[in-house]
Each structure stands twice: as C-alpha cells, then as structure tokens.
Write a protein that holds these residues in place. Structure first.
Motif, mmCIF file in Angstrom:
data_model
loop_
_atom_site.group_PDB
_atom_site.id
_atom_site.type_symbol
_atom_site.label_atom_id
_atom_site.label_comp_id
_atom_site.label_asym_id
_atom_site.label_seq_id
_atom_site.Cartn_x
_atom_site.Cartn_y
_atom_site.Cartn_z
ATOM 1 N N ILE A 138 -5.326 1.937 -3.562
ATOM 2 C CA ILE A 138 -3.966 1.457 -3.317
ATOM 3 C C ILE A 138 -3.541 1.776 -1.885
ATOM 4 C CG2 ILE A 138 -1.557 1.602 -4.023
ATOM 5 C CD1 ILE A 138 -3.494 0.310 -6.081
ATOM 6 N N ARG A 139 -3.872 2.986 -1.415
ATOM 7 C CA ARG A 139 -3.514 3.355 -0.048
ATOM 8 C C ARG A 139 -4.213 2.467 0.969
ATOM 9 N NH1 ARG A 139 -5.441 8.971 1.554
ATOM 10 N NH2 ARG A 139 -6.925 7.898 2.890
ATOM 11 N N ALA A 140 -5.494 2.161 0.730
ATOM 12 C CA ALA A 140 -6.215 1.279 1.646
ATOM 13 C C ALA A 140 -5.560 -0.096 1.679
ATOM 14 C CB ALA A 140 -7.678 1.171 1.218
ATOM 15 N N HIS A 141 -5.120 -0.578 0.517
ATOM 16 C CA HIS A 141 -4.420 -1.874 0.446
ATOM 17 C C HIS A 141 -3.114 -1.812 1.230
ATOM 18 C CE1 HIS A 141 -3.210 -5.686 -1.438
ATOM 19 N NE2 HIS A 141 -2.023 -5.142 -1.618
ATOM 20 N N GLN A 142 -2.382 -0.718 1.060
ATOM 21 C CA GLN A 142 -1.107 -0.543 1.760
ATOM 22 C C GLN A 142 -1.308 -0.493 3.261
ATOM 23 O OE1 GLN A 142 0.637 3.237 0.889
ATOM 24 N NE2 GLN A 142 2.581 2.800 1.905
#
Length: 508
Positions: A138-142
């Motif tokens: 999720i952090r990589a997507h953000q």
C-alpha cells in the motif's frame, strides 16, 4: 545469420530495452511500427506484435530485430543479454514517485505463478508478516502516486462540504446523520513489551460494533484532535465501504504487532483488503478534516508552519501528512518515529532512503538524521535541518522540520516532514547536482557539518521564498549536515560509525 533458436536464448531483456528506447525517443508504438515499415515493410512488426515483444510475449525474428535495430541506429547485439546495460533495462516508470523501482526482468522469472511461490517463501525466511508486507504494498502504491487520490478527496468533500475547521460537534452531527450511534467506554492505557524488550503504552481509542455503533474512549474528550480523527476514520469506512469491513479497533501507541494473525508469514487477500481499507479511510479522514483547497490556502498564509494544526484542532500528524498531499510541490517525505527506532508511518514521495525500517531495527542507523536526534535530545526552538544525502551516486539536498509530541497513550514520538530541494533548485535554472556536491564537500571536510556557504545560502533562500516554506529559511541559518542511509556507508572523515564500532570493541 544468427539462428532463430540461438536468438531466443539471448532475448530476456530485449522487450524492456526496446520499450525504454522507444520511450526515451518519445515514440508511440504506432510511430515505431511506421518507422520500421519505412525501413523494411516485409519484416516490420505491427503495433500489436510490437506490444507483445515489449511485454516479453513474443520474440522477433532475426530480420525483424534487424529492422528495429536500424531504426534506433543500434547494433543487433546491443539488444541481447550479452550487454544488459543498467540504463537499458531500468524502467522509466520506476521513479515516477521519486522512489526507485527495479526491473522485473527477465520476465519469465517474474511471472505471476513464480511470484506467488517466491513471495511467501521470502516472507517466511525474513520473518516478515503477511500484514507487514500488505502495508508495504500500500505504501509503495501511495508513494508511486505521490499521494494523489482525487476520488478519495471528492468523497470526503461530499461529506464535509469543504468546511474547515470542523468542530467535535460537527463531526458528531455528521456521524449521527449517517445513522451511526456514539457510545462511550472507559479504557486506560496498557503496558506492552515490544520485540526488543522495550515497554510502551497502548490505548484502545475507539471501535465499531455492527450494525451501526461506534464506541469511543472517554479519555478522548480531553484530546479533541484525536476524537475528531477517530470519528473521521469510522465515517470514512462507512462512506467508502458501506459499513462492510469497518475497522473494528483503533489504537494509539507504536502498534507493536502481538496478535498471532499479525505475525503470520502467510499473505492472503484479506491482508491486502484490510490494509487497503485502512489506508483509504485514513486518507479520507485527513481530507475531511483538512480539505485540499482551504487547507492549502491556510498553509500558504502561514508559510507551511507545523503549528497551523492548532487552529484547526487537528493533530500535528494529520496536518503534516496533509501537507504532502495538498502542496503543489510534490517532492515530500514524512516519518512518524518511536524510540528506539520504530517507524509507525512512512511516506517518501521524494524517494529519500529510510533511516531505519518499519519492519525491523537496523544495527547501524545514521544518528545525524533530525528524526533521530530530536527523539533522543531535548528540543529547544525549531528543529529545521538542511541535510545532504547520497541517493544512488548523486548527492541531494533535503530540508525537514521535526517536532516531538505525545500520543494519546502518553508515548513520546517524533513527527518529521521534509522535502527534496534538488527539483526546486533545478526549476530556477541552477545546477542542483553541482550545488549539492559543493555543499557536501564543505560538510565532509569540516567533520560532517558546516556553515552553508553564502552563494549556496542565496540559492536556497530563493527556493525557500518561492516554495513559501518558512522552516527552509530557518534550516539555512543552521549548519548543514551530511547524513547517510546506513552508518556503514558513512561519508564522514573519519566515519562516525567506525568510531562508534571501535568504542564498542574497546568496552567489550
């Protein structure tokens, strides 16, 4: 003539090389196909076939590869595995959000089938829980999208009508208007021990009980900023997911994972779904409490000072995270850190390396990051710091402002917001690499920190005024510091990590 079978054995990077050459030359697939036709219509690939070549689904014939090579004025051998130049196989999109990506080549080893086998094994061998990996995704997507999620912004604006500030009564009215019932509970902080043996406090702040009850800790009546945030998150789950999968329990503390399911190395669809819903609802909460346009106007009025959160009765954490979203300048980072080195939240839209990990502690963190010394020393006045850090082989200039606060459970932690100044320097027609190199050399030759030379100070002051961020100007008045991603690669002379290691050996 090279045989077709021989060619196939050396084409693992071919599709990626062609794609990157095409993009670097600003050609569409239609453009490339048309140019190939002009060279040799009999061996030219169609657009659809070219797409399959780039995705590794097809291997061009020797004649077709010769045509493509002619268009780009390359030797045929350049496209084969014999010369896997890093620049040729690194995807351009890998740095869209400033965070370095990696080429998933050769593609046959990065197929879905192989990754579905390899990832669980990697988690098991590294001790990474499935839930931790889900949050990393999720952090990589953000970070890839640099906090740009307009659908979540619109959903929050539809509920809050872009009002700012929203009072506790306003939030309670919104919740009740959505059919949510508010009930109060008595919960006190509990002492927990993390994996390093450190004691900390953890507090249950609120939870949802189907079909429509939100239970809120009475202690939050004395912390209205946290009360509003909890309500906003629960409202977000209600709006975005129609009460399906509402986050049941909200906690305050460093969130050490103690539940058996959190420690599982198994990655399943529920982990991903829950992590994504948590992120969406948290983002929604920030957008509801600090709507984009009015919050940006407020930040512009006060030069992005952290204390604007007091006017809105929101936490500093919410305000600082929203800065990374609403600012027209995209190159931000944000850390929420607990001692001795636990990152509760991370955002790196500017690609800055992590000073430590939020999955496990590192043994040699660089102590010159502001987020480190602020957590370990009394803070007097501003913590604004200009730092020089090598990212890859290039020095970059960062500026950050950090503050120490207590969470709702009483634990001290440090919030840090910062920006990469190199893009802003380049935008003024200056050579950011040269300026960063000069500043780094001045610091290294002075033991690791130095007064910023007047010429560089002038350039940085210009950037600070254009960006309208007050704490950059305060940082310029302090000594600049060299920092590193790990102590083992410390550029200081002598290395501060080597000195610390020698002291440890002497004491033993």
């Amino acid at each position: 003539m090279r045989s077709e079978k021989s060619l196939m054995r050396k084409t693992h990077f071919l599709g990626t090389k062609i794609r990157n050459l095409r993009k670097r030359n600003n050609l569409t697939m239609e453009d490339l196909s048309a140019r190939c036709i002009r060279v040799d219509s009999g061996n030219a690939p169609s657009v659809s076939y070219l797409s399959m070549i780039e995705r590794g689904k097809r291997v061009p014939s020797a004649g077709m590869l010769a045509v493509i090579a002619a268009v780009f004025q390359k030797e045929v051998e350049w496209f084969l595995d014999d010369i896997p130049e890093e620049q040729a196989i690194t995807p351009e999109k890998g740095r869209r959000g400033g965070v370095s990506g990696m080429p998933l080549e050769p593609s046959f080893l990065f197929s879905n089938d192989i990754l579905q086998i390899a990832i669980p094994e990697m988690l098991s061998q590294t001790g990474t829980s499935g839930r931790q990996f889900a949050h990393l995704l999720i952090r990589a997507h953000q970070e890839h999208h640099q906090n740009h999620f307009p659908d979540l912004e619109r959903a929050a604006e539809d509920i809050g009508k872009k009002r700012m500030p929203l009072s506790v009564d306003d939030m309670l009215d919104i919740a009740k208007g959505m059919g949510l019932k508010i009930k109060w509970i008595d919960k006190t902080p509990q002492t927990i021990q993390d994996s390093t043996g450190q004691d900390s406090q953890q507090l249950t702040t609120s939870f949802f009980e189907p079909p429509n009850s939100i239970y809120i800790n009475k202690l939050l009546k004395q912390r209205p900023h946290r009360l509003k945030y909890d309500l906003a998150v629960h409202i977000g789950h209600c709006v975005l997911h129609n009460k399906d999968g509402l986050k049941s329990v909200m906690m305050s503390g460093s969130r050490e994972e103690t539940d058996d399911t959190m420690q599982s190395n198994t990655l399943n669809a529920q982990d991903i779904l829950h992590a994504w819903r948590d992120f969406e609802s948290s983002f929604f909460a920030g957008a509801l409490l600090c709507p984009k346009v009015p919050f940006r106007q407020l930040l512009d009025q006060y030069g992005y000072e952290i204390n604007v959160h007091q006017q809105l009765q929101v936490s500093a954490s919410v305000a600082m995270r929203r800065m990374t979203v609403v600012s027209p300048y995209r190159h931000w980072h944000y850390f929420d850190a607990y001692a001795p080195g636990k990152l509760k939240a991370v955002y790196r839209g500017n690609g800055i390396p992590l000073p430590w990990g939020n999955m496990r502690l590192v043994q040699d963190p660089c102590q010159h990051w502001a987020v480190f010394w602020v957590i370990n020393e009394p803070l007097v006045g501003s913590s604004a710091q200009i730092s020089i850090l090598n990212v890859g082989n290039e020095p970059r200039i960062y500026c950050c402002e950090s503050i120490k606060v207590d969470d709702s459970a009483g634990n001290p932690h440090v919030l840090c917001a910062g920006i990469d100044l190199n893009p802003a320097i380049e935008a003024q027609g200056k050579n950011a690499q040269s300026i960063a190199s000069d500043l780094k050399q001045a610091c290294v030759s002075n033991g690791g920190s130095a007064v910023i030379p007047s010429a560089i100070k002038h350039d940085l002051t210009t950037v600070a005024n254009i960006l309208n961020i007050n704490w950059i100007e305060r940082g310029i008045e302090n000594d600049a510091r060299v920092i590193c991603s790990r102590g083992a690669v410390c550029p200081r002379q002598p290395s501060c990590y080597a000195a610390g290691k020698a002291l440890c050996e002497e004491s033993s």
